[in-house]
Design a protein around this motif. Structure first.
Motif, PDB file in Angstrom:
ATOM      1  N   VAL A  90      73.642   3.930  11.814  1.00  0.00           N
ATOM      2  CA  VAL A  90      72.660   3.605  11.196  1.00  0.00           C
ATOM      3  C   VAL A  90      72.226   2.179  11.285  1.00  0.00           C
ATOM      4  O   VAL A  90      70.745   1.805  11.350  1.00  0.00           O
ATOM      5  N   GLY A  91      73.570   1.482  11.097  1.00  0.00           N
ATOM      6  CA  GLY A  91      73.144   0.006  11.046  1.00  0.00           C
ATOM      7  C   GLY A  91      72.668  -0.693  12.828  1.00  0.00           C
ATOM      8  O   GLY A  91      71.587  -1.400  12.470  1.00  0.00           O
ATOM      9  N   GLU A  96      67.354  -2.093  15.490  1.00  0.00           N
ATOM     10  CA  GLU A  96      66.701  -1.804  17.021  1.00  0.00           C
ATOM     11  C   GLU A  96      65.190  -0.023  16.152  1.00  0.00           C
ATOM     12  O   GLU A  96      66.522   0.995  17.299  1.00  0.00           O
ATOM     13  N   PRO A  97      64.700  -0.029  15.616  1.00  0.00           N
ATOM     14  CA  PRO A  97      64.003   1.383  15.179  1.00  0.00           C
ATOM     15  C   PRO A  97      63.231   1.673  16.324  1.00  0.00           C
ATOM     16  O   PRO A  97      63.627   3.263  16.272  1.00  0.00           O
ATOM     17  N   LEU A  98      63.210   1.049  17.740  1.00  0.00           N
ATOM     18  CA  LEU A  98      62.173   1.383  18.261  1.00  0.00           C
ATOM     19  C   LEU A  98      63.101   2.634  19.429  1.00  0.00           C
ATOM     20  O   LEU A  98      62.990   3.231  19.267  1.00  0.00           O
ATOM     21  N   ALA A  99      63.755   1.821  19.734  1.00  0.00           N
ATOM     22  CA  ALA A  99      65.118   2.745  20.548  1.00  0.00           C
ATOM     23  C   ALA A  99      65.686   3.846  19.858  1.00  0.00           C
ATOM     24  O   ALA A  99      65.618   5.041  20.134  1.00  0.00           O
ATOM     25  N   TYR A 100      65.318   3.736  18.521  1.00  0.00           N
ATOM     26  CA  TYR A 100      66.133   5.194  17.986  1.00  0.00           C
ATOM     27  C   TYR A 100      65.220   6.098  18.281  1.00  0.00           C
ATOM     28  O   TYR A 100      65.037   7.165  17.733  1.00  0.00           O
ATOM     29  N   TYR A 101      63.122   5.752  17.643  1.00  0.00           N
ATOM     30  CA  TYR A 101      62.412   6.697  17.428  1.00  0.00           C
ATOM     31  C   TYR A 101      62.591   7.683  18.922  1.00  0.00           C
ATOM     32  O   TYR A 101      61.641   8.611  19.190  1.00  0.00           O
ATOM     33  N   THR A 149      66.684   5.833   3.969  1.00  0.00           N
ATOM     34  CA  THR A 149      66.544   4.070   4.076  1.00  0.00           C
ATOM     35  C   THR A 149      66.755   4.024   4.597  1.00  0.00           C
ATOM     36  O   THR A 149      66.924   2.660   4.705  1.00  0.00           O
ATOM     37  N   ASN A 150      66.615   4.522   5.821  1.00  0.00           N
ATOM     38  CA  ASN A 150      66.426   3.248   7.007  1.00  0.00           C
ATOM     39  C   ASN A 150      65.739   4.344   8.864  1.00  0.00           C
ATOM     40  O   ASN A 150      66.091   5.911   8.073  1.00  0.00           O
ATOM     41  N   PRO A 151      65.816   3.884   9.656  1.00  0.00           N
ATOM     42  CA  PRO A 151      65.157   4.587  10.595  1.00  0.00           C
ATOM     43  C   PRO A 151      66.089   5.641  11.715  1.00  0.00           C
ATOM     44  O   PRO A 151      65.648   6.583  12.198  1.00  0.00           O
ATOM     45  N   TYR A 152      67.602   5.561  11.434  1.00  0.00           N
ATOM     46  CA  TYR A 152      67.720   6.659  11.958  1.00  0.00           C
ATOM     47  C   TYR A 152      68.007   8.245  10.897  1.00  0.00           C
ATOM     48  O   TYR A 152      67.637   9.366  12.050  1.00  0.00           O
ATOM     49  N   GLY A 153      67.750   8.244   9.306  1.00  0.00           N
ATOM     50  CA  GLY A 153      67.716   8.588   8.484  1.00  0.00           C
ATOM     51  C   GLY A 153      66.357   9.266   8.526  1.00  0.00           C
ATOM     52  O   GLY A 153      65.640  10.726   8.587  1.00  0.00           O
ATOM     53  N   ARG A 154      65.294   8.622   9.335  1.00  0.00           N
ATOM     54  CA  ARG A 154      63.435   8.379   9.538  1.00  0.00           C
ATOM     55  C   ARG A 154      63.434   9.355  10.119  1.00  0.00           C
ATOM     56  O   ARG A 154      63.154  10.235  10.414  1.00  0.00           O
ATOM     57  N   SER A 155      64.457   9.110  11.312  1.00  0.00           N
ATOM     58  CA  SER A 155      64.107   9.266  12.445  1.00  0.00           C
ATOM     59  C   SER A 155      64.191  11.384  11.927  1.00  0.00           C
ATOM     60  O   SER A 155      63.658  12.443  12.736  1.00  0.00           O
ATOM     61  N   LYS A 156      65.266  11.523  11.556  1.00  0.00           N
ATOM     62  CA  LYS A 156      65.430  13.404  11.673  1.00  0.00           C
ATOM     63  C   LYS A 156      64.744  14.181  10.744  1.00  0.00           C
ATOM     64  O   LYS A 156      63.881  14.734  10.840  1.00  0.00           O
TER      65      LYS A 156
END
Ligand code: NAD
Length: 341
Positions: A90-91, A96-101, A149-156
């Motif tokens: 999550v942190g 690094e949101p782009l890496a996650y998306y 609330t974070n990019p990890y969760g948003r990716s899911k």
């Protein structure tokens, strides 16, 4: 079902994937793992072989490699895909949101396109209880509102929606969206388990690393949550129960016909951080010194599953208790103080 048709397991060298390989083999399926090893070691699959006597099929590669996927699907003709591959910190996702998306959303899109082209339309996706955000009440049912609330969760969240769109566009798809609560513990052999890189983000590996002397003390994030003892409450599910949940979901997916289903995989029991520390000290005989520090941004007070739908649909429920979780996590940590390294 033809036993020569494997189940493609993306991310199968990782924590949940390796345990699911054991459960698949024990249920008579042939896992074929595709993993880029960005957060795992191929040693986990050698260990799966030591446990089961069967070596999972192995392909080192990235789910974003469309040409590789095309070749793998054509050559091995898998019956279904269990899709674990993804980044999960999550942190790090905030940094690094782009890496996650790219990895999670982009990787899943490429995988789904390759499956579509190959005429393979059976997929089980690793979603997460994080899609419920901060729930208004517990236990959490699958029809509760979703948020991130974070990019990890948003990716899911985004992947869940993509799967929904896909199933509407082509009703021949069979899709399972499994929302995991907090996977913990290890295979009872002590041969496979969770091997996080760096300082663990999650409670259980943190506790076992303190107990084994690798870390000085457990940090408890917040002692003033509105819970019975003031510490956060979660639904900790033994990773072998979770693995068996995938086998149950696969059986249901393959026999139920086309459609999409979404289920919580949790125990239905809330356990606080301090209850977990006590259970661990009791079963391991080791002290876990801890100190209460500030709440961590984005954390919530309490989260546990209503597991009724999984029980009804999949005839599956978690059966391993907290003492078993602690004993198994500790056996793995003691036998492998540095993980697979
Ligand atoms: N562990 C948890 O607390 C938890 C909770 C809810 C959901 N999930 C989800 O379950 C899945 C598995 O989680 P895990 O705990 O086993 O994590 P993990 O990091 O141990 O396993 C993920 C695996 O995917 C691989 N991978 C990542 N990106 C890849 C790519 N582009 N191509 C090929 N392989 C790639 C990694 O090398 C790793 O082996 C993830 O999707 C995660 O988001 C985990």
């Amino acid at each position: 079902m033809s036993m020569t048709q494997p189940i493609l397991v993306t991310g199968g060298a990782g924590y949940i994937g390796s345990h699911t390989c054991v459960a698949l083999i024990e249920a008579g399926y042939a896992p074929l793992v595709l993993d880029n090893l960005c957060n795992s070691s191929v040693e986990s699959l050698a260990r799966v072989q030591r446990i089961t006597g069967v070596r999972p099929g192995w392909i080192e590669g990235d789910i974003r490699d469309a040409a590789l996927l095309e070749q793998v699907l054509a050559e091995h003709r898998p019956r279904a895909v269990i899709h674990f591959a993804g980044l999960k910190a999550v942190g790090e996702s905030v940094q690094e949101p782009l890496a996650y998306y790219d990895n999670n959303v982009g990787g899943t899109t490429i995988l789904l396109q390759a499956m579509q082209r190959a005429g393979l339309r059976n997929i089980i996706f690793s979603s997460s209880a994080t899609v419920y955000g901060d729930p208004a009440t517990v236990p959490i049912r699958e029809d509760f509102p979703r948020s991130a609330t974070n990019p990890y969760g948003r990716s899911k969240l985004i992947i869940e929606d993509i799967l929904d769109d896909l199933q509407r566009a082509d009703p021949a798809w069979r899709i399972a969206r499994l929302r995991y609560f907090n996977p913990v513990g290890a295979h009872p052999s002590g041969l496979i388990g969770e091997d996080p890189r760096g300082i663990p983000n999650n409670l259980m590996p943190y506790i076992t690393q303190v107990a084994v002397g690798r870390l000085p003390a457990l940090q408890v994030f917040g002692g003033d949550w509105p819970t019975p003892d003031g510490t956060g409450v979660r639904d900790y599910i033994h990773v072998m129960d979770l693995a068996e949940g995938h086998v149950a979901a696969l059986a249901y997916l393959l026999e139920a016909g086309a459609g999409m289903f979404t289920v919580n995989l949790g125990t239905g029991q809330g356990v606080s951080v301090l209850q977990m520390v006590q259970a661990f000290e009791r079963t391991s005989g080791h002290q876990v010194p801890y100190r209460v520090v500030e709440r961590r941004a984005g954390d919530i007070a309490a989260c546990w599953a209503d597991p009724a739908r999984a029980r009804r649909l999949l005839h599956w429920q978690a059966r391993r208790d907290l003492d078993t979780i602690c004993a198994d996590a500790w056996r793995w940590q003691q036998a492998n103080p540095r993980g697979y390294a």
